[in-house]
Structure formats: C-alpha cells, structure tokens
Design an enzyme around this catalytic site. Structure first.
Site, PDB file in Angstrom:
ATOM      1  N   LYS A 169      -2.586 -26.205  22.199  1.00 14.14           N
ATOM      2  CA  LYS A 169      -3.189 -26.149  20.765  1.00 14.14           C
ATOM      3  C   LYS A 169      -1.966 -26.115  19.656  1.00 14.14           C
ATOM      4  O   LYS A 169      -0.960 -25.692  19.899  1.00 14.14           O
ATOM      5  CB  LYS A 169      -3.961 -24.907  20.800  1.00 14.14           C
ATOM      6  CG  LYS A 169      -4.931 -24.737  21.584  1.00 14.14           C
ATOM      7  CD  LYS A 169      -5.563 -23.244  21.515  1.00 14.14           C
ATOM      8  CE  LYS A 169      -6.512 -23.047  22.798  1.00 14.14           C
ATOM      9  NZ  LYS A 169      -6.976 -21.649  22.935  1.00 14.14           N
TER      10      LYS A 169
ATOM     11  N   ARG B 297      -7.113 -12.064  27.405  1.00 15.51           N
ATOM     12  CA  ARG B 297      -6.161 -11.529  26.390  1.00 15.51           C
ATOM     13  C   ARG B 297      -6.371 -11.615  25.006  1.00 15.51           C
ATOM     14  O   ARG B 297      -7.200 -12.301  24.517  1.00 15.51           O
ATOM     15  CB  ARG B 297      -4.808 -12.063  26.983  1.00 15.51           C
ATOM     16  CG  ARG B 297      -4.834 -13.458  26.972  1.00 15.51           C
ATOM     17  CD  ARG B 297      -3.492 -14.092  27.268  1.00 15.51           C
ATOM     18  NE  ARG B 297      -3.559 -15.628  27.542  1.00 15.51           N
ATOM     19  CZ  ARG B 297      -3.789 -16.523  26.540  1.00 15.51           C
ATOM     20  NH1 ARG B 297      -3.787 -16.195  25.282  1.00 15.51           N
ATOM     21  NH2 ARG B 297      -3.637 -17.695  27.013  1.00 15.51           N
TER      22      ARG B 297
END
Length: 504
Positions: free
Chosen positions: A237, A292
């Site tokens: 990303k 997470r």
C-alpha cells in the site's frame, strides 16, 4: 489494570503507541538495536533497553530476548505494533506463559487467521463470501490442472503462510501454471519456512477494501467502517483513504456485517482488519484478516474520533468497548500517504543516510506520524517508511488538496524520499475523480514515475543546501579552533553556495 507496557517495535509506530500510553498515564518501555540507539522512540519512552545487533532477526525478531527484557522491566503487557512479532502466535503464547498480557488477539486466533487456507475454510463456514478457489493445499499436477479448468484463468497462486506480496504468482497462460506453482512454493519456503500454496481465481481490476474491527472480551464486536487501500505498488500500500469513493452505503452496510461475522467466527479480541477484494460490479470477497494494528489506522481515527491504540489497551485490561456500533459514525474524509526514504524515480531504490534538515507540514487538518529528526541516520536494516502524513477535510476534494499542500511543505535533505511521487498521485485526474483500482500505479507509471527537469533541479538544489549547512557548521567549528580551513578555497565555496541558496 495495565500500568506498564513494553513496545516490541521501533520507528513511528513505537512513538505513536507511546503517545497513547502517556495520555493514559501508563509507563512505556522501549527496546532498541545497535542501529536505533539514538532513535526517537528510545528518547520518548519512560525506559529503554538494548536487545541486540541491527539485523531484525537478532533484535526485534528475537522473541525470547524481548520476553526476558519485559520480565526484567516488570511490565504488565507487551504491545507488538505491526510487523515483526505482531502476528507471531508463538510469541503471543509465550507472553501468556510468563504472565504478561499480549495486546492483541489470542494465539489461537492468530494461528487460525494467519494460515490463509484455514482462514478461507473458516470464512466459508461463517457464510462470508470468499474468492473462488481451493480449500486445501495443492501439489498434485492433475489436481492443479482440474482446479484451474473449473474456475478458469487467470488465477493467483498464493502462499498459505504468506503476506506482503511474497509467494504470489499470477497465471494467465496454462503453459505457465506448473512453473508458477514451483516458484511460489520456493519463495514461500524461503520467506516463511512453509511451501504450502493454494489457488484463487484472479479478480480483474479489483478494489482492496479493509474494515477496521474492534472486539472486547465480553463478546462485543464493532467495525469502524472501511479504508480504501487500492493505490499499491507490488501489493504494498502507498496511499489509503476513508471513506472509499467506490463503496455505496448499501455495500458498506453489507461488508460491515460480513466483517463482524468474520471476527466473531474466530472469537476475536482486540483490533484487527478484515480485508476484501471488490470487483468492478461491486461483488465483494474475503481476502484475509490482519490480526494486528494496521499502518493506516490513523485515517480511521481521524474520521471517527476513536483512539484505536487506547481501545486495544483497554480491551487487554478486560474493559468493555467504550461505545456501541450505533454510536460510531464518520465525519469528513481522511487520506494517508506513506513517506519512504527511497528514490521513486530510480526504481524505488532505498536511500538510507543522515537527515540534514527536516521540515514537517502542519496546519489545519494535518497529522504527521514520524520518527526521524535532523542529524538522525536512517538505518538500512529496516523498512524504508519514515513517516505518514494524514490529512482531513470536510470533503474528499478538500482532503486531497490539503494533502497536496502538506506534501509540498514536507522538506527533507540528506536522503531521497517519495514525496514528489505522492504529490503526482494527488494531482492525477483519475485519483481525484475516485476512478482507480489496484492497478492504478501500473496504469499511470509514465505520468507518476518519469523524472522531469524541474525535479532534477530541486534535487540538486536540496543537495546544495545540505552541503551549505555542513559548510556553515564547519565554519563555526573552525572559529572555535577545532580545525584549520584553507581559507581561499572555502571562501569561494561559501560565495558559490550562498548564491545557489539565494537562487532557490
């Protein structure tokens, strides 16, 4: 109650976690390698402990060493951040064994969702849509051929224990199928110590959409809406935003419900994300779950007003969520750009080195999560991301314009960064119109990645400024008798450099 937390990480995420600890009145413990002795997280924490040499495997990935430091520091909990040990089920289990809270899900949930094949099976059982493909590992050539004939080309070969784009191969031609499987297996074994792979139908021109999840120990699970993560380079990303310009209100509601169902299917506790692929017809499919905190969590915080790290800590303390699903709403639009120490106009070559000068953007609607400062040497041993710039606006257009301004203001000398590349993304018409998918950078590579004369000039000028700063520092030292300069040559250099600076 948790009174002391060890942050088993480094860089900007360690600093960000320490900030929430400080607001909650919780003492923070930093750990550092040789390369990070002077790092910001070390300076900012209540305490700091050395854990080993610079390579990650000898420091930040050395689980037992971190456990021993945690016991020595007498902490109540460990926050793993993201990366490193954050999705390591064995590490979460060891924390529990020694009586330290792991700020994250149970080791069982990490194991169940960490293995992509098991995760697919779990989601199918929970009624969550998944990409057509196999539900078990594939090794037999005849089975592989039969599966591909059933779902049709193109397909993706994926490592079951994979992540970050490793152990993945796209196959469009039947003749490349078996060699792609072998290459994916080889890369998976090298990267994860596990060569298990599976096959999925390749979704053409998809959107990568993730939903932020929070779940407490009392069984309450909520989502904090979606993040659009389709601006990617090699499955990594680059830019994220929320809300997604592609998702409709009806689809948002459906995907939110599916995300909650996915989390409940594994009795999830803590913060996590359910990741989906959405095709051009807005059909969505479960991709994976990240057990997470995510790099891009700040844009969700900015539009909802919820501190996700504080919620993680409160959940680990046994407290229920401080809000219900119907009390969560988004206001405005937020965008995040990842600033990396690399040269995007030279195949993203890493650019470690000493930061000579840094001027971070500020002003209305701008947040910067970083960890570098003037004089800090960016090490070569870790991920090149050095900062995240987050902007907020009442509208998407305002958030984009604010990001463009922020990137213009962000000045660093001594190392190359990705700010100019990110500025070009903000100015791209397709991005501004919200008409992009995961192939955006690939489709616009010429526009985004071709250096122009102006940028070469700026690069030279910034180098001149850095040299001039070094020179003035030497002159100050010389005035104090630290060393002798050849005055004729240096006066000429001083004149030339001053003229260059004036030109800028």
């Amino acid at each position: 109650m948790i009174k002391k937390i060890l942050i088993a990480n480094r860089g900007e995420i360690a600093v960000r976690i320490i900030r929430s600890c400080r607001e909650l009145g919780i003492r923070s413990v930093a750990v550092f390698s040789d390369a990070d002795r002077a790092a910001m997280h070390v300076r900012y924490a209540s305490e700091a402990y050395y854990i080993g040499p610079s390579p990650s495997r000898e420091s930040y990935l050395f689980a037992e060493k971190i456990i021993q430091v945690a016991l020595q520091a007498k902490v109540d909990a460990i926050h793993p951040g993201y990366g490193f040990l954050s999705e390591n089920a064995d590490f979460a289990r060891r924390c529990s064994e020694v009586g330290i809270k792991f700020i994250g899900p149970s080791s069982e949930a990490i194991t169940q969702m960490g293995d992509k094949i098991t995760a697919r099976q779990t989601m199918i059982a929970a009624g969550v849509p998944v990409v057509p493909g196999t539900q078990k590992s594939v090794t037999n050539p005849n089975d592989i051929k039969k599966i591909v004939e059933e779902i049709g080309l193109p397909v993706m070969i994926k490592a079951s224990a994979g992540g970050g784009g490793k152990g993945m191969r796209l196959v469009r031609d039947q003749r490349e199928l078996f060699s792609a499987v072998k290459m994916a297996q080889s890369e998976a074994m090298s990267s994860f110590g596990n060569d298990t792979v599976y096959i999925e139908k390749y979704i053409e021109s998809p959107h990568h959409i993730e939903f932020q999840i929070l779940a407490d120990k009392q069984g309450n699970t909520v989502h904090l809406f979606e993040r659009e993560c389709s601006v990617q380079r090699r499955h990594q990303k680059v830019v994220e935003e929320t809300p997604s310009p592609f998702i409709t209100p009806e689809l948002r509601e459906q995907m939110g419900e599916a995300a909650i169902a996915a989390a409940k299917a594994v009795n999830y506790e803590g913060a996590g994300t359910i990741e989906f692929l959405v095709d051009a017809n807005r059909n969505f499919y479960f991709l994976e779950m990240n057990t997470r905190l995510q790099v891009e969590h700040p844009i969700t915080e900015r539009t909802t007003g919820i501190d996700i790290v504080k919620e993680q800590i409160n959940i680990a303390s046994g407290e229920p969520l401080s809000f219900k699903q119907e009390e969560v709403f988004q206001f405005g639009h937020s965008i995040e750009c990842r600033i990396s120490a690399e040269d995007p106009f030279n195949n993203f070559m890493p650019s470690p080195g000493v930061v000579r000068h840094i001027s971070e953007p500020n002003g209305l609607g701008i947040r910067t999560d970083g960890y570098v400062y003037e004089g800090y040497e960016i090490p070569m041993h870790y991920d090149p991301m050095i900062s995240k710039v987050i902007t907020w606006g009442r509208t998407r257009a305002e958030a984009i314009d604010r990001m463009r301004r922020a990137l213009y203001e962000y000045k660093i000398t001594g190392v190359k960064t990705s700010t100019k590349f990110l500025e070009r993304i903000m100015m791209n018409k397709n991005f501004r119109d919200g008409k992009y998918d995961t192939h955006f950078i690939e489709k616009h590579s010429e526009e985004l990645l071709t250096p122009c004369a102006n940028e070469k000039t700026v690069s030279v000028d910034m180098a001149i400024i850095a040299t001039y700063i070094d020179y003035t520092n030497k002159m100050e030292k010389a005035a104090m008798g630290d060393f002798t300069l050849t005055r004729t040559n240096d006066k000429w250099k001083e004149y030339a450099l001053k003229k260059s600076v004036q030109r800028i």
